[in-house]
Enzyme design. Sequence first.
Site, PDB file in Angstrom:
ATOM      1  N   ALA A  80       0.903  -1.196  -0.006  1.00 48.57           N
ATOM      2  CA  ALA A  80       0.082   0.251   0.137  1.00 48.57           C
ATOM      3  C   ALA A  80       0.709   1.382   0.054  1.00 48.57           C
ATOM      4  CB  ALA A  80      -0.977   0.051   1.285  1.00 48.57           C
ATOM      5  N   GLU A 113      -1.634 -11.908  -4.902  1.00 41.98           N
ATOM      6  CA  GLU A 113      -2.799 -11.738  -5.235  1.00 41.98           C
ATOM      7  C   GLU A 113      -3.173 -10.396  -5.420  1.00 41.98           C
ATOM      8  OE1 GLU A 113      -5.102 -16.107  -4.450  1.00 41.98           O
ATOM      9  OE2 GLU A 113      -5.594 -14.438  -3.275  1.00 41.98           O
ATOM     10  N   TYR A 124       3.276  -4.776 -11.059  1.00 45.77           N
ATOM     11  CA  TYR A 124       3.492  -6.140 -10.792  1.00 45.77           C
ATOM     12  C   TYR A 124       3.904  -6.719 -12.260  1.00 45.77           C
ATOM     13  CZ  TYR A 124       1.372  -5.470  -6.346  1.00 45.77           C
ATOM     14  OH  TYR A 124       0.866  -5.018  -5.219  1.00 45.77           O
TER      15      TYR A 124
END
Length: 158
Positions: A80, A113, A124
Amino acid sequence: MKNLDQIRLCEGGIIDLDAVMKVMDDSFDPVFGEAWTAPQCAGLMPMPGVWLSLAKAGTDLVGFALARIVSDEAELLLLAVKKQARGQGVGQLLLNRFSLVAGTRGAQQLHLEVRDGNPAINLYRRAGFAEVGRRRNYYNGKDGQVYDALTLARPLSI
């Protein structure tokens, strides 16, 4: 937000939970049901193989990554970055830190995930992660809508 070269990465712990939760509340839109609760984080953090990396601008926590390793596989559980610090490379720094720490702990494979449609997927993918699975209707949003989770993975050394 300060310049990226003024971001300090360090390891954190349960003592940082309040600051982590403030970043989580700022970072995760409650519509999607992705954020973890403080008890969920507190229950996981002291477990073997779990680590918390912090990104700080001065004394201000601007991002964090929570991860774990089991055998030779490391999993990024949460990443985050505060809204005000997004788009400035903090997420990339934390992702790099995840890979580095995972490697020092013996990981050969990295996993994570992410909600299908989350803009972090671009980060990612640029880092070499590829989709290896999908969990249908994994996230339960506040509006009653459900969202798939994508499972992404990559070998540590690419």
